[in-house]
Enzyme design. Structure first.
Site, PDB file in Angstrom:
ATOM      1  N   SER A  55      48.855 -78.808 -47.788  1.00 56.91           N
ATOM      2  CA  SER A  55      49.880 -79.663 -47.199  1.00 56.91           C
ATOM      3  C   SER A  55      51.220 -78.943 -47.240  1.00 56.91           C
ATOM      4  CB  SER A  55      49.963 -80.978 -47.993  1.00 56.91           C
ATOM      5  OG  SER A  55      51.056 -81.736 -47.554  1.00 56.91           O
ATOM      6  N   ASP A  56      52.129 -79.333 -46.351  1.00 55.94           N
ATOM      7  CA  ASP A  56      53.445 -78.685 -46.333  1.00 55.94           C
ATOM      8  C   ASP A  56      54.351 -79.309 -47.397  1.00 55.94           C
ATOM      9  OD1 ASP A  56      54.045 -81.107 -45.324  1.00 55.94           O
ATOM     10  OD2 ASP A  56      54.935 -80.426 -43.457  1.00 55.94           O
ATOM     11  N   LYS A  57      55.578 -78.826 -47.449  1.00 54.42           N
ATOM     12  CA  LYS A  57      56.500 -79.229 -48.525  1.00 54.42           C
ATOM     13  C   LYS A  57      56.831 -80.714 -48.510  1.00 54.42           C
ATOM     14  CE  LYS A  57      60.591 -78.134 -45.756  1.00 54.42           C
ATOM     15  NZ  LYS A  57      60.953 -79.537 -45.528  1.00 54.42           N
ATOM     16  N   THR A  58      56.696 -81.360 -47.341  1.00 57.65           N
ATOM     17  CA  THR A  58      57.061 -82.778 -47.278  1.00 57.65           C
ATOM     18  C   THR A  58      55.985 -83.670 -47.866  1.00 57.65           C
ATOM     19  OG1 THR A  58      56.137 -82.938 -45.062  1.00 57.65           O
ATOM     20  CG2 THR A  58      58.494 -82.486 -45.231  1.00 57.65           C
TER      21      THR A  58
END
Length: 377
Positions: A289-292
């Site tokens: 998953s990305d940073k968000t």
């Protein structure tokens, strides 16, 4: 219609023939033809029946998944509140056209792309388009520059994004495939499908088995000729041995196991369109998953309440109503005075264990329930 373009339905005969793309099915058909040539009638009939069984099982499972998907679509008929001829009306979202005036408020799904002309504390969750976990604040002022990404278009609402807070008025500027979501849908449909890992493994295994059977047949034929055995007897014996080396039941057993897996997934509200996807899901060991952190539950929980004189701790997780309020310090008669303003000012609603509206306000509603407040009143 204001709807995303649906995938063109493949004819039944085409889907049936597609079941014969796997190497094992091709080998079984070839073995059946050879059995007919050498007049092994029983073996030939058995092989043909097995290939038909494999194809029917795969076709039936795909049909069940497609029926479930269609049933879900029919349950999710979206509506839109519009202003036409000076009066408000609720119509199916599919009937929206460019230029329609649409009213949106907390809890609604935006039915089409549109330019905002009124916005009162309006916030929309655009994580599906931008990846940002925080709802985007909307305004009506003009934007500077051209070619802006959806995340920078603060005066535009986008199709199928949920309104979490406030209300607004928009004029529809794009519908169906012309919306931002429609463009993403078009890119997804143009993406080339990958062969599932299980199909690759079965194809590789089939090639190894076929190669081993072919090599055995050649060796047997050569040894038989050295002993001056008859050509026709050798050929029939070698072909029979090669056919016997092929695990005819392997596709059927694989289909049966995957069907059981798809039923288990269906019990957990997950529908797979193609049987090999069951194994692909089982093969997944990590999701990046990305940073968000968009792949979170997107649920918040109030765990502590502090007032100038008192402190309370709260048990429970997520939006579940199970939990209690514990008065940890202070002498106040109860927590009601401390949390009442949050409940009065909330636009969120609790519907069937889910929050409609802003996640933070939803967490405060759950807190009020745990404290014994009648939130509706």
């Amino acid at each position: 219609p204001n709807a995303l373009p649906e995938e063109q339905r493949t004819p039944a005969w085409h889907r049936f023939l597609a079941q014969y793309r796997s190497y094992m099915q091709i080998v079984l058909v070839a073995a059946a033809i050879v059995s007919l040539v050498i007049q092994e009638w029983t073996t030939a009939i058995l092989l043909i029946v097995l290939t038909l069984l494999n194809a029917v099982v795969g076709l039936r499972q795909e049909g069940k998944a497609e029926s479930a998907m269609n049933a879900l679509k029919s349950m999710m008929k979206a509506t839109a509140r519009v202003r036409r001829d000076g009066r408000e009306a609720e119509i199916p979202a599919e009937q929206l056209v460019d230029g329609d005036v649409v009213l949106i408020s907390a809890g609604d799904q935006v039915p089409a792309d549109g330019r905002l002309i009124e916005a009162s504390a309006l916030q929309i969750d655009e994580s599906a388009l931008t990846g940002e976990s925080v709802p985007a604040a909307k305004e009506t002022g003009p934007l500077q520059g051209t070619g802006l990404s959806p995340g920078d278009q603060t005066n535009t609402a986008f199709m199928n994004t949920p309104v979490t807070h406030g209300s607004g008025l928009m004029i529809v500027t794009a519908t169906g495939a012309d919306t931002e979501l429609g463009k993403i849908s078009g890119m997804l449909s143009a993406t080339e499908k990958e062969v599932p890992p299980l199909t690759k493994e079965l194809d590789r295994l089939t090639l190894w088995i076929t190669g081993a059977a072919g090599l055995t047949m050649i060796v047997m034929f050569a040894l038989g000729r050295q002993r001056d055995q008859a050509w026709d007897v050798l050929f029939v014996s070698a072909v029979s041995l090669a056919i016997a080396a092929i695990p005819e039941a392997l596709p059927t057993v694989t289909q049966a196991i995957l069907s059981v897996g798809s039923l288990n997934l269906a019990k957990r509200s997950a529908i797979v369109k193609e049987l090999p996807s069951v194994e692909t899901l089982a093969f997944t060991s990590a999701i990046n998953s990305d940073k968000t952190g968009t792949l979170t539950m997107n649920q918040m929980t109030a765990v502590e309440v502090l007032s100038p004189t008192d402190r309370y701790t709260v048990s429970g997780t997520g939006y579940g109503l199970e939990g209690k309020v514990h008065h940890a310090a202070g002498s106040a008669a109860g927590i009601e005075d401390a949390i009442l303003p949050y409940v009065v000012a909330s636009d969120a609603k609790l519907v069937g264990g889910a929050v409609v509206g802003d996640p933070t306000e939803g967490a405060l509603l759950v807190l009020a329930h745990k404290a014994g407040l009648d939130t509706d009143a």
